[in-house]
Design a protein around this motif. Structure first.
Motif, short mmCIF file in Angstrom:
data_model
loop_
_atom_site.label_atom_id
_atom_site.label_comp_id
_atom_site.label_asym_id
_atom_site.label_seq_id
_atom_site.Cartn_x
_atom_site.Cartn_y
_atom_site.Cartn_z
N TYR A 165 0.86 -1.18 0.00
CA TYR A 165 0.00 0.00 0.00
C TYR A 165 0.89 1.22 0.00
O TYR A 165 2.00 1.22 0.54
CB TYR A 165 -0.97 0.01 1.19
CG TYR A 165 -0.33 0.20 2.54
CD1 TYR A 165 -0.16 1.48 3.08
CD2 TYR A 165 0.10 -0.89 3.29
CE1 TYR A 165 0.42 1.65 4.33
CE2 TYR A 165 0.67 -0.73 4.53
CZ TYR A 165 0.83 0.55 5.05
OH TYR A 165 1.40 0.72 6.28
N LEU A 166 0.42 2.29 -0.63
CA LEU A 166 1.18 3.53 -0.74
C LEU A 166 0.69 4.53 0.29
O LEU A 166 -0.48 4.92 0.27
CB LEU A 166 1.06 4.11 -2.15
CG LEU A 166 1.69 3.28 -3.27
CD1 LEU A 166 1.39 3.90 -4.63
CD2 LEU A 166 3.19 3.14 -3.07
N HIS A 167 1.58 4.90 1.19
CA HIS A 167 1.26 5.91 2.18
C HIS A 167 2.56 6.48 2.70
O HIS A 167 3.60 5.80 2.69
CB HIS A 167 0.43 5.32 3.34
CG HIS A 167 -0.34 6.34 4.10
ND1 HIS A 167 0.12 6.91 5.26
CD2 HIS A 167 -1.55 6.91 3.87
CE1 HIS A 167 -0.76 7.77 5.73
NE2 HIS A 167 -1.79 7.79 4.89
N TRP A 168 2.51 7.74 3.14
CA TRP A 168 3.76 8.39 3.53
C TRP A 168 4.43 7.75 4.74
O TRP A 168 5.60 7.97 4.99
CB TRP A 168 3.53 9.88 3.76
CG TRP A 168 2.48 10.23 4.78
CD1 TRP A 168 2.46 9.87 6.07
CD2 TRP A 168 1.30 11.00 4.56
NE1 TRP A 168 1.36 10.37 6.71
CE2 TRP A 168 0.61 11.08 5.80
CE3 TRP A 168 0.74 11.65 3.46
CZ2 TRP A 168 -0.58 11.76 5.96
CZ3 TRP A 168 -0.45 12.32 3.62
CH2 TRP A 168 -1.10 12.37 4.85
N ASP A 169 3.66 7.00 5.55
CA ASP A 169 4.26 6.40 6.75
C ASP A 169 4.99 5.09 6.45
O ASP A 169 5.53 4.46 7.35
CB ASP A 169 3.20 6.18 7.82
CG ASP A 169 2.11 5.21 7.41
OD1 ASP A 169 2.17 4.69 6.28
OD2 ASP A 169 1.19 4.98 8.22
N GLN A 170 4.99 4.64 5.19
CA GLN A 170 5.65 3.40 4.80
C GLN A 170 6.58 3.68 3.62
O GLN A 170 6.15 3.67 2.47
CB GLN A 170 4.61 2.34 4.43
CG GLN A 170 5.16 0.94 4.24
CD GLN A 170 5.76 0.39 5.51
OE1 GLN A 170 6.95 0.52 5.74
NE2 GLN A 170 4.92 -0.18 6.36
N THR A 218 4.94 1.15 11.32
CA THR A 218 5.10 2.24 10.36
C THR A 218 5.62 3.50 11.06
O THR A 218 5.80 3.52 12.27
CB THR A 218 3.75 2.56 9.70
OG1 THR A 218 2.81 2.92 10.73
CG2 THR A 218 3.21 1.35 8.95
N THR A 221 3.11 9.71 12.51
CA THR A 221 2.69 10.93 11.83
C THR A 221 2.12 11.90 12.85
O THR A 221 1.25 11.54 13.65
CB THR A 221 1.62 10.62 10.76
OG1 THR A 221 2.15 9.67 9.84
CG2 THR A 221 1.24 11.88 10.00
N GLN A 229 2.15 17.50 7.65
CA GLN A 229 2.36 16.30 8.45
C GLN A 229 3.85 16.13 8.73
O GLN A 229 4.67 16.19 7.81
CB GLN A 229 1.84 15.06 7.69
CG GLN A 229 0.38 15.14 7.25
CD GLN A 229 -0.58 15.04 8.39
OE1 GLN A 229 -0.26 14.51 9.45
NE2 GLN A 229 -1.80 15.54 8.20
N ARG A 351 -12.61 5.16 4.66
CA ARG A 351 -12.41 4.70 3.28
C ARG A 351 -13.14 3.39 3.08
O ARG A 351 -13.65 2.80 4.04
CB ARG A 351 -10.91 4.51 2.97
CG ARG A 351 -10.21 3.54 3.91
CD ARG A 351 -8.72 3.47 3.64
NE ARG A 351 -8.05 2.54 4.55
CZ ARG A 351 -7.58 2.87 5.74
NH1 ARG A 351 -7.70 4.11 6.17
NH2 ARG A 351 -6.98 1.97 6.50
#
Length: 606
Positions: A165-170, A218, A221, A229, A351
């Motif tokens: 999955y794409l997210h800034w915490d990973q 992860t 944030t 963030q 979501r």
């Protein structure tokens, strides 16, 4: 805009009065003419505007109407466990941070609560090109201890998978976990009434655990103003275990009790040192409802990142009620991920619900299988000691503690309070000796437990906000000193008030370690009890002029009152204790003498 005078604002808020000077609404304008021709600064005599009630009166009337209708009555938690005609089903996923020195796949050390941001980071944690994961074997030790405590079957071979999955915490775009081949399966936890389960579940309930898997955490944030963030990568790669239950829970209180029991188990085997209050344990709950009698489970929604036991129960109740309302209105419950905020009354959509296909699970090509030998499992199982349920049963059966007090001893100070209790008890029994210890039975153990729980609890509550107070109770009050205080109290050599004063002085550092007896000598605090005649003399003086109180005892004696006036008796005991010398009266003796004196007075017809 001109500033509104404070007096006018107060009249509006408190009485509903509005200044009409210069207001268009204060006049009756003909429909054929524009209002601008009739502007005036003179007050209007029109009565077209209905009088307004004071705001405070309106709120009072609304509250009264709400109370009369019953809508404003807050339900007890025991009333919120079921909804007639509906059945709730809950599954829980718990993420717990393991007690390790290194991260799961890098040599970077794990972070602490006071660590500076982005100072515990290795190249692999940031997904630097060319860096590779290297499994740290030491992370397996607390994970296996946790699985044993959860009664799981340890798998000889387990493997790691990538969850994309794409997210800034990973940073790498995927999380390494054990989806297909976890290291532990098929566990169970038994919850008892003392754990706080719902009354509808009876005396106990068994919750199955589908699997326990290792995975990496992860980044942290932190939201900032202006949609900014901040990321702290210290937490990336910190080893976690994810505990996934079967859908065996059907009441909100039982779900909260399960999470609380898991936290207690993990801390007792030193697998997880941080609880929900410190962010080391987080829970996701899957909630679905169906009509009573149906066999197929309803569509489930997931509530993410619940950070307290109360949040677990409240969020389940809110989501259950929302789903029932949707179905009763003819709607359809959608599978989705929802959020919960502390203090709120309803969940919110985050979501759509992701599935296995969305995450594109695949075996991690950079990591080999993890092989766990039976010798390691046997060694860890034999060296863990007693688990909480066995310890609580021991406290109840051997020392006579109530289930509530036994559980409190286990939970306080992250499990340190129970060890402190045993230290105090050992010191006390050593002072009493084997013969005197046998004679007093469980009394000395109950006395030690009461002071370790309640009296020490009062001290820590009063000084919780004071700087410079050590959080560890055994540092402030050595077990040998508390045992000395309880020894003299148990033998009635000091009063309870003196014992509490001594405890406070020890806590404040005003009495040196091991000098309890010397302090009593110096302050002349030894208890010298009055004679029987002196007790009787004080009792006679206390009941003089208390004809009204004596009348209550007379009515009970004549059968006009069913309940013995215990409260009146204790009122007189209090007067008697105040009338006598502070270091010479025992409340139990005063109560006994006073009761007999009242019987004598009533028998003589006075």
């Amino acid at each position: 805009m001109a500033r509104i005078p404070t007096a006018e604002l107060r009249r509006y808020l408190l009485t509903g009065q509005i200044c009409r000077r210069g207001c268009l609404c204060a006049f009756n304008f003909p429909a054929s003419r524009p209002p601008s021709r009739y502007l005036s600064t003179q007050p209007s005599t029109s009565t077209s505007v209905p009088p307004t009630s004071p705001l405070r009166k309106q709120l009072k009337e609304q509250a009264k109407a709400l109370k009369q209708s019953g809508a404003g009555k807050k339900k007890k938690k025991t009333d919120n466990q079921t909804v007639p005609g509906w059945e709730l089903t809950v599954g829980i996923e718990i993420h717990a941070q393991l007690n390790t020195h290194h991260k799961l796949f890098s040599s970077a050390t794990t972070t602490t609560l006071d660590s500076r941001p982005n100072t515990h980071v290795a190249p692999f944690d940031l997904a630097i090109p060319g860096s590779q994961p290297l499994f740290q074997p030491e992370t397996l030790i607390p994970a296996v201890r946790a699985a044993i405590a959860l009664n799981c079957n340890i798998q000889p071979t387990s493997r790691f998978d990538r969850k994309h999955y794409l997210h800034w915490d990973q940073p790498s775009g995927y999380q390494i976990t054990q989806y297909y081949h976890p290291f532990a399966k098929d566990g169970k936890i038994v919850l008892y009434e003392r754990d706080g389960i719902a009354a509808e579940d009876g005396g106990k309930i068994e919750v199955g655990i589908k699997q326990v898997q290792m995975e990496q955490d992860t980044a942290k944030t932190t939201a900032q103003p202006g949609e900014v963030q901040w990321l702290d990568f210290n937490r990336v790669g910190v080893p976690l275990i994810e505990i996934i239950t079967l859908p065996d829970i059907h009441h909100p209180a039982t779900a909260a009790a399960f999470v609380r029991k898991v936290q207690l188990l993990l801390k007792s085997v030193d697998a997880c040192v941080l609880g929900m209050e410190s962010g080391g344990l987080r829970a996701d709950v899957n909630v679905s409802v169906r009509r009573a009698g149906e066999t197929k489970l309803g569509t489930r929604t997931e509530i993410k990142n619940l950070s307290s036991f109360k949040a677990v129960e409240d969020a389940i109740i809110a989501e259950r009620d929302r789903q029932i309302a949707v179905l009763e209105a003819g709607g359809v419950v959608e599978g989705e991920t929802r959020g919960w905020s502390l203090g709120s009354t309803e969940t919110r959509r985050l979501r759509g619900k992701e599935g296995e296909v969305d995450y594109r699970y695949m075996p991690d090509p950079d990591l080999g299988p993890v092989v766990i030998g039976n010798d390691l499992v046997d060694h860890l199982g034999n060296s863990m000691g007693a688990l909480p349920d066995k310890e609580i049963d021991h406290l109840i059966n051997n020392y006579g503690l109530s289930p509530k007090d036994a559980l409190s001893l286990m939970l306080l100070d992250d499990g340190a309070r129970i060890q402190y209790f045993y230290d105090v008890l050992d010191e006390l029994e050593e002072r009493l000796g084997p013969e005197e210890g046998r004679e007093c039975g469980q009394k000395h153990a109950l006395l030690a437990a009461n002071w370790c729980l309640h009296e020490l609890g009062k001290l820590t509550e009063e000084t919780a906000s004071e700087p410079g107070i050590a959080p560890n109770i055994d540092v402030r009050i050595p077990s040998v000193d508390l045992a000395a205080i309880l020894y003299h109290l148990h033998r009635k050599e000091i009063t309870a008030k003196v014992a509490k004063d001594l405890l406070w002085n020890v806590f404040r550092g005003m009495v040196k370690k091991g000098e309890i007896t010397e302090t009593i000598d110096m302050c002349e605090w030894w208890f010298k009890e009055l004679s029987e005649e002196e007790y009787v003399d004080i009792a006679e003086k206390v009941i003089e002029g208390e004809e009204k109180v004596l009348g209550e005892f007379q009515r009970y004696k004549e059968g006009k009152s069913k309940a013995y006036p215990e409260g009146k008796l204790m009122f007189l005991v209090g007067k008697m204790m105040r009338a006598g010398p502070e270091q010479g009266m025992d409340p139990a003796s005063a109560k006994r003498v006073l009761r007999q004196k009242i019987e004598d007075v009533l028998s003589k017809g006075k």
